[in-house]
Write an enzyme that holds these catalytic residues in place. Sequence first.
Site, PDB file in Angstrom:
ATOM      1  N   HIS A 108       1.047   2.847   3.395  1.00  0.00           N
ATOM      2  CA  HIS A 108       0.961   1.480   3.913  1.00  0.00           C
ATOM      3  C   HIS A 108       2.337   0.840   3.782  1.00  0.00           C
ATOM      4  CE1 HIS A 108      -3.555   0.609   3.803  1.00  0.00           C
ATOM      5  NE2 HIS A 108      -3.491   1.823   3.285  1.00  0.00           N
ATOM      6  N   ARG A 148      -3.665  -6.157  12.365  1.00  0.00           N
ATOM      7  CA  ARG A 148      -3.915  -5.249  11.225  1.00  0.00           C
ATOM      8  C   ARG A 148      -5.147  -4.355  11.431  1.00  0.00           C
ATOM      9  NH1 ARG A 148      -3.723  -5.237   5.236  1.00  0.00           N
ATOM     10  NH2 ARG A 148      -5.796  -5.157   4.319  1.00  0.00           N
TER      11      ARG A 148
HETATM   12  O1  PAY Z   1      -6.031   0.332  -1.089  1.00  0.00           O
HETATM   13  O2  PAY Z   1      -4.005   0.095  -0.431  1.00  0.00           O
HETATM   14  C1  PAY Z   1      -5.038  -0.391  -0.894  1.00  0.00           C
HETATM   15  C2  PAY Z   1      -5.169  -1.853  -1.169  1.00  0.00           C
HETATM   16  C3  PAY Z   1      -3.941  -2.648  -0.976  1.00  0.00           C
HETATM   17  C4  PAY Z   1      -3.475  -2.873   0.447  1.00  0.00           C
HETATM   18  C5  PAY Z   1      -4.610  -3.441   1.288  1.00  0.00           C
HETATM   19  O3  PAY Z   1      -4.825  -4.664   1.338  1.00  0.00           O
HETATM   20  O4  PAY Z   1      -5.307  -2.625   1.925  1.00  0.00           O
HETATM   21  C6  PAY Z   1      -2.266  -3.780   0.389  1.00  0.00           C
HETATM   22  C7  PAY Z   1      -1.789  -4.409   1.679  1.00  0.00           C
HETATM   23  C8  PAY Z   1      -1.731  -3.395   2.801  1.00  0.00           C
HETATM   24  O5  PAY Z   1      -0.853  -2.533   2.836  1.00  0.00           O
HETATM   25  O6  PAY Z   1      -2.595  -3.486   3.661  1.00  0.00           O
HETATM   26  C9  PAY Z   1      -0.420  -5.082   1.494  1.00  0.00           C
HETATM   27  C10 PAY Z   1       0.131  -5.753   2.716  1.00  0.00           C
HETATM   28  C11 PAY Z   1       1.474  -6.405   2.454  1.00  0.00           C
HETATM   29  C12 PAY Z   1      -0.829  -6.833   3.226  1.00  0.00           C
HETATM   30  O7  PAY Z   1      -1.116  -6.856   4.422  1.00  0.00           O
HETATM   31  O8  PAY Z   1      -1.278  -7.661   2.418  1.00  0.00           O
HETATM   32 ZN    ZN Z   2      -1.969  -1.677   4.727  1.00  0.00          ZN
END
Ligand code: PAY
Ligand code: ZN
Length: 305
Positions: free
Chosen positions: A191, A123
């Site tokens: 995302h 990630r």
């Molecule tokens: O600012 O987009 C935002 C916050 C929410 C996302 C984050 O954690 O940055 C949500 C997650 C993402 O897309 O990174 C959701 C995914 C499924 C995850 O890895 O938890």
């Molecule tokens: Zn993300």
Amino acid sequence: ARSSEWNWNSYQTLDQINTWLNSLESKYVGTVTRIIGGQSYEKRNIYGVRVSFKPGNRAVFLEGGIHAREWISPATVTYILNELLTSTNPKIRSVAESRDWYIFPIFNPDGYEYTFKKDRMWRKTRKPNLACFGADLNRNWNYHWMEGGSSYNPCSDTFAGRSAFSEIEAKSLSQFITSISSQLDAYISFHSYSQLLLIPFGHQGLEKPPNNDELHRIGRVAVAKLFERYGTNYTVGNIPDVIYVASGGSMDWVAGLHKVKMAYTFELRDEGRYGFVLPPDQIVPTGQETLDALIVMIEELNALQ
Ligand code: PAY
Ligand code: ZN
């Protein structure tokens, strides 16, 4: 399709996407300008394009690939970019030509490359921090940094970095965005996954954008349009209400610091069946339905002024 050819039937590598972006400048002379928006820890350029059909337009920014494993994000952003350039649909043409577009499919090139070569589920970025690698590039921006949903642990997937803008990707991209911020009316990041349309802000403390109600209204119009094509369901809401508290994200920094009037984050397909490993035959349908939503969003934005 051969893996070396450009298409939206398979996920494309960093090199393929950068080569394609570079090719657009000579194909659409005077309309597309290739831009270097920032640098990565592993010394890659972060490439994007500026698309401008006529002088004097105000701008929309599309951000993809801040999280490495969310492959549908760069794929959707390149799909949308291609449609803005080539579609003959009158609605799409008129929205495309009503705006300048800053489009960056991959904010995190080191991480994206790593998901192709070593670890599909990576990630973060790739700078070493003590025993572990990388920071969460969506936790490192300097707006209410470290105010919930972020980690001090360099081994965590939500490690916020040692300080706000400790990561060169966020630091350099923030300088680029600041340099064009007076032109920006919208900032939309992509995302996956969860099928949500997120509205600022993500940090603790219940801060809402001044036009929160308007953003909810337009968001509902956009996801209703998205639903029309394939019946894909999205939920609209402020970040903590529909997913979880998360601070230091790029969208919040743009909305909070630069007061860009329209800011959204799409959490694209799916709802967890395939999660980050969305089958490539869903790239085109995801691109189509997301473009449908984006077009009505920008029509609504244009109606505001
Ligand atoms: O600012 O987009 C935002 C916050 C929410 C996302 C984050 O954690 O940055 C949500 C997650 C993402 O897309 O990174 C959701 C995914 C499924 C995850 O890895 O938890
Ligand atoms: Zn993300």
